[in-house]
Design a protein around this motif. Structure first.
Motif, PDB file in Angstrom:
ATOM      1  N   THR A 257      -4.630  14.514  -0.910  1.00 25.46           N
ATOM      2  CA  THR A 257      -3.817  14.416  -0.535  1.00 25.46           C
ATOM      3  C   THR A 257      -3.287  13.348   0.450  1.00 25.46           C
ATOM      4  N   ARG A 258      -1.670  13.281  -0.227  1.00 25.21           N
ATOM      5  CA  ARG A 258      -0.944  12.137   0.683  1.00 25.21           C
ATOM      6  C   ARG A 258      -0.863  11.373   2.065  1.00 25.21           C
ATOM      7  N   LEU A 259      -2.009  12.327   2.984  1.00 22.28           N
ATOM      8  CA  LEU A 259      -1.722  11.549   4.300  1.00 22.28           C
ATOM      9  C   LEU A 259      -2.756  10.666   4.174  1.00 22.28           C
ATOM     10  N   ARG A 260      -4.478  11.282   3.205  1.00 23.42           N
ATOM     11  CA  ARG A 260      -5.513  10.560   3.272  1.00 23.42           C
ATOM     12  C   ARG A 260      -5.812   9.644   2.838  1.00 23.42           C
ATOM     13  N   GLN A 261      -4.232   9.047   1.141  1.00 23.57           N
ATOM     14  CA  GLN A 261      -4.726   8.301   0.550  1.00 23.57           C
ATOM     15  C   GLN A 261      -3.554   6.766   1.795  1.00 23.57           C
ATOM     16  N   LEU A 262      -2.771   7.605   2.429  1.00 24.40           N
ATOM     17  CA  LEU A 262      -2.244   6.973   3.424  1.00 24.40           C
ATOM     18  C   LEU A 262      -2.692   6.407   4.517  1.00 24.40           C
ATOM     19  N   MET A 263      -3.488   6.992   4.681  1.00 26.31           N
ATOM     20  CA  MET A 263      -4.201   6.468   5.504  1.00 26.31           C
ATOM     21  C   MET A 263      -5.675   5.434   5.221  1.00 26.31           C
ATOM     22  N   GLY A 264      -5.848   5.677   4.506  1.00 27.58           N
ATOM     23  CA  GLY A 264      -6.783   4.940   3.813  1.00 27.58           C
ATOM     24  C   GLY A 264      -6.622   3.465   3.304  1.00 27.58           C
TER      25      GLY A 264
ATOM     26  N   THR B 108       1.072  -1.594   0.348  1.00 24.58           N
ATOM     27  CA  THR B 108      -0.414  -0.221   0.375  1.00 24.58           C
ATOM     28  C   THR B 108       0.618   1.106   0.153  1.00 24.58           C
ATOM     29  N   VAL B 109       1.902   0.945   0.622  1.00 19.03           N
ATOM     30  CA  VAL B 109       3.017   2.285   1.049  1.00 19.03           C
ATOM     31  C   VAL B 109       3.713   2.392  -0.333  1.00 19.03           C
ATOM     32  N   CYS B 110       4.410   1.717  -0.986  1.00 17.96           N
ATOM     33  CA  CYS B 110       5.190   1.528  -2.186  1.00 17.96           C
ATOM     34  C   CYS B 110       4.211   1.885  -3.531  1.00 17.96           C
ATOM     35  N   SER B 111       2.383   1.541  -3.181  1.00 18.62           N
ATOM     36  CA  SER B 111       1.899   1.926  -4.778  1.00 18.62           C
ATOM     37  C   SER B 111       1.412   4.044  -4.086  1.00 18.62           C
ATOM     38  N   THR B 112       1.395   4.303  -3.073  1.00 15.69           N
ATOM     39  CA  THR B 112       1.709   6.001  -3.311  1.00 15.69           C
ATOM     40  C   THR B 112       2.756   6.034  -3.603  1.00 15.69           C
ATOM     41  N   GLN B 113       4.383   5.868  -3.948  1.00 12.97           N
ATOM     42  CA  GLN B 113       5.149   6.958  -3.618  1.00 12.97           C
ATOM     43  C   GLN B 113       5.590   6.922  -5.125  1.00 12.97           C
ATOM     44  N   ALA B 114       6.017   7.755  -5.689  1.00 17.52           N
ATOM     45  CA  ALA B 114       5.743   8.127  -7.232  1.00 17.52           C
ATOM     46  C   ALA B 114       7.307   7.138  -7.738  1.00 17.52           C
TER      47      ALA B 114
ATOM     48  N   LEU C  61       8.510  -0.094   7.098  1.00 24.82           N
ATOM     49  CA  LEU C  61       9.152  -0.816   6.343  1.00 24.82           C
ATOM     50  C   LEU C  61       8.538  -0.334   4.836  1.00 24.82           C
ATOM     51  N   GLY C  62       7.798  -0.135   4.391  1.00 25.96           N
ATOM     52  CA  GLY C  62       7.511   0.731   3.455  1.00 25.96           C
ATOM     53  C   GLY C  62       7.525   1.801   3.095  1.00 25.96           C
ATOM     54  N   SER C  63       7.478   2.708   4.020  1.00 23.38           N
ATOM     55  CA  SER C  63       8.245   3.587   3.793  1.00 23.38           C
ATOM     56  C   SER C  63      10.114   4.078   3.832  1.00 23.38           C
ATOM     57  N   LEU C  64      10.558   3.499   4.329  1.00 24.23           N
ATOM     58  CA  LEU C  64      11.516   3.280   3.934  1.00 24.23           C
ATOM     59  C   LEU C  64      12.363   4.018   2.930  1.00 24.23           C
ATOM     60  N   PRO C  65      13.069   4.520   3.389  1.00 30.61           N
ATOM     61  CA  PRO C  65      13.788   5.604   1.813  1.00 30.61           C
ATOM     62  C   PRO C  65      14.928   5.037   0.913  1.00 30.61           C
ATOM     63  N   LYS C  66      14.521   4.608  -0.159  1.00 36.52           N
ATOM     64  CA  LYS C  66      16.310   4.406  -1.167  1.00 36.52           C
ATOM     65  C   LYS C  66      15.676   3.038  -1.429  1.00 36.52           C
ATOM     66  N   LEU C  67      14.613   2.229  -0.973  1.00 35.18           N
ATOM     67  CA  LEU C  67      14.891   0.816  -1.695  1.00 35.18           C
ATOM     68  C   LEU C  67      13.666   0.373  -2.578  1.00 35.18           C
ATOM     69  N   THR C  68      13.925  -0.032  -2.825  1.00 35.11           N
ATOM     70  CA  THR C  68      12.348  -0.309  -4.513  1.00 35.11           C
ATOM     71  C   THR C  68      11.686  -1.515  -3.823  1.00 35.11           C
ATOM     72  N   ALA C  69      10.720  -1.603  -4.362  1.00 37.33           N
ATOM     73  CA  ALA C  69       9.103  -2.139  -3.763  1.00 37.33           C
ATOM     74  C   ALA C  69       9.731  -3.576  -3.014  1.00 37.33           C
ATOM     75  N   GLY C  70      10.044  -4.507  -4.521  1.00 42.32           N
ATOM     76  CA  GLY C  70      10.842  -5.614  -3.866  1.00 42.32           C
ATOM     77  C   GLY C  70      11.484  -5.692  -3.511  1.00 42.32           C
TER      78      GLY C  70
END
Length: 196
Positions: free
Chosen positions: A34-41, A13-19, A94-103
């Protein structure tokens, strides 16, 4: 282990919100929501999916395997609500960790769940002996292990007459979840994209 493996719902879910990680994330970054609403949903949806999965497993254990939880069904339902909340909070981190790919994030989630399950004694008698040793000699390690705390939720229901150990374990898991969500918020707020 099932509760912690469900962290992948939140990571996805988090990865699908990261451009920078998905085409869907690119489209979502242009949405008027907003990004917050997307993440909360997304968080609430992954929490619901995890809860429903754990509920099906619980019903299977009770009705097919014939394992009784006595008269403590309310505590058992609360246990899976808390376990699913904590696992999705950790997955969000874990999904919000920067500089890592989704895989990489999904692989990290699987490795994290498996390693913590080993330390909690969920892989047979050898792992159970390891878990007992950890609880006796390094109780702090057992306390900060979310898999051990989810396991303790059910031990507390089945083996203690008092609800005090159960609510202490609920408190530990909720504290872990709040800390994970706070860290995830910090990581997600700092993400900016120079170009897509």
């Amino acid at each position: 282990m099932t509760a912690l493996m469900a962290m992948t719902f939140a990571v996805t879910t988090v990865c699908s919100t990261q451009a920078n990680l998905s085409a869907l994330g690119m489209r979502r970054s242009l949405a008027p929501l907003t990004r917050l609403r997307q993440l909360m949903g997304g968080f609430l949806a992954s929490w619901l999916c995890t809860f429903c999965s754990l509920l099906v497993a619980l019903l299977y254990i009770h009705f097919v395997c014939r394992i009784s939880f006595g008269s403590r069904w309310a505590a058992t339902l609360l246990a899976i609500v808390v376990a699913s909340f904590a696992s999705n909070a950790l997955g969000t981190l874990l999904g919000s960790l920067p500089k890592l790919t989704a895989g990489t994030k999904i692989g990290l989630t699987t490795a994290f769940s498996c390693a913590l399950s080993l330390l909690s004694g969920l892989y047979g008698s050898g792992a159970m002996a390891l878990s007992d040793w950890i609880q006796r000699n390094a109780p702090v390690v057992a306390t900060i292990n979310p898999t051990q705390q989810v396991t303790n939720l059910f031990y507390d229901i089945l083996y203690y007459d008092s609800y005090a150990p159960f609510f202490r374990t609920v408190g530990i898991l909720l504290t872990m979840a709040v800390l994970a969500l706070a860290l995830a918020t910090v990581f997600l707020r700092r993400q900016r994209y120079a170009h897509l």
